[in-house]
Design an enzyme around this catalytic site. Structure first.
Site, mmCIF file in Angstrom:
data_model
loop_
_atom_site.group_PDB
_atom_site.id
_atom_site.type_symbol
_atom_site.label_atom_id
_atom_site.label_comp_id
_atom_site.label_asym_id
_atom_site.label_seq_id
_atom_site.Cartn_x
_atom_site.Cartn_y
_atom_site.Cartn_z
ATOM 1 N N LEU A 126 0.861 -1.174 0.000
ATOM 2 C CA LEU A 126 0.000 0.000 0.000
ATOM 3 C C LEU A 126 0.900 1.228 0.000
ATOM 4 C CD1 LEU A 126 -2.748 -0.876 2.670
ATOM 5 C CD2 LEU A 126 -3.013 -0.857 0.191
ATOM 6 N N ASP A 127 0.469 2.297 -0.693
ATOM 7 C CA ASP A 127 1.219 3.547 -0.660
ATOM 8 C C ASP A 127 1.373 4.029 0.777
ATOM 9 O OD1 ASP A 127 1.129 3.446 -3.415
ATOM 10 O OD2 ASP A 127 -0.487 4.915 -3.595
ATOM 11 N N LYS A 128 2.424 4.794 1.014
ATOM 12 C CA LYS A 128 2.672 5.340 2.349
ATOM 13 C C LYS A 128 1.460 6.104 2.875
ATOM 14 C CE LYS A 128 5.713 8.546 4.848
ATOM 15 N NZ LYS A 128 6.891 9.453 4.749
#
Length: 289
Positions: free
Chosen positions: A133-135
């Site tokens: 997942l993106d930050k």
């Protein structure tokens, strides 16, 4: 490592060799070691690889530490791990917004992978990344807890047997029907290595299914499901139709109005690789309606 797996009732009639090779994707070298060391048992007896396995059989696999590469992960803080579901093979946790999934540099320690490694160390296990997942994105994320189940989960992800449902709040009103699909290839940005763009000539196939949940005066709450898993896919696709996600620091020209990216992986579902149990996990901290 020793694993005891009871074959579920719907197991088809196959040989031990086929089970290890085709169903469980055990590498050829490891299969050789298992056979020569007699480290595979059926109901407590040493298995012959031509032997047929049946529903209800308990398969024991004894894996030596040298059979697989064990990741060397600096331990983070297990107190930050919000476990949604786990057993001896997999763990699903609720990732907070603002935390990286994994380190990009060897000395990084403040990532979810580091925290999960600390959580698992008491049981002498290590986390293995299945997806990311993106930050800035929060929500449900899956890790393997051993190298045996990792390739099976990887194949399930490729074959779309792991379903992820996202919730997002986008800028403006979506003048669309209740649901629609964005099918636009995504490639790298030519001048900003952090970003991705719609690239009809060199981009990779990317498909996002969108369902409108609620129209607000200035925003719209939506759900998204992916057929593909490109970097920043939902963010790029929504920006490309003129409705960037609220609070997006990369793809929203004016990201004010939220202290964080309003994108949340709200649900993750799969069939367990070994038990064939249906697992549906809902992550806490959904976006405000």
């Amino acid at each position: 490592m020793e694993f005891n797996i009871t074959l579920p009732i719907n197991t088809k009639e196959i040989t031990m060799k086929e089970l290890l090779e085709k169903e469980w994707l055990v590498p050829r070298k490891v299969r050789h070691f298992l056979r020569t060391r007699k480290n595979v048992l059926i109901n407590g007896d040493v298995a012959m690889f031509h032997q047929t396995v049946n529903p209800g059989d308990t398969i024991t696999i004894i894996v030596e530490d040298s059979d697989y590469t064990i990741p060397d992960i600096i331990l983070g803080n297990k107190k930050d791990v919000d476990v949604l579901w786990e057993d001896e093979h997999i763990i699903i946790v609720n990732k907070p917004a603002g935390k990286k999934t994994h380190p990009n540099q060897p000395n990084e320690t403040d990532t979810l992978l580091n925290d999960v490694a600390d959580y698992l160390q008491d049981n002498h296990q290590s986390p293995y990344i299945v997806h990311r997942l993106d930050k800035e994105t929060s929500g449900a994320i899956l890790f393997a807890k051993n190298p045996v189940v990792l390739p099976i989960l990887g194949r399930m992800l490729e074959q779309k047997d792991i379903t992820r449902l996202y919730e997002a709040k986008v800028q403006g009103n979506l003048n669309q029907t209740t649901s629609f699909t964005i099918n636009q290839p995504i490639g790298r940005h030519r001048h900003d290595r952090r970003k991705r763009v719609i690239d009809k000539h060199k981009g990779d196939k990317a498909i996002t299914h969108v369902c409108v949940i609620k129209q607000n005066p200035d925003t719209t709450l939506i759900e998204c499901q992916l057929d593909t898993g490109r970097t920043h896919q939902i963010r790029v696709h929504l920006e490309s139709i003129g409705h960037p996600i609220v609070g997006d620091p990369l793809y929203h020209p004016n990201p004010k109005g939220s202290s964080r990216l309003q994108l949340h992986a709200k649900e993750l579902s799969l069939i367990h690789p070994f038990t064939k149990q249906k697992i549906v996990v809902k992550a806490k901290a959904a976006l405000r309606k």
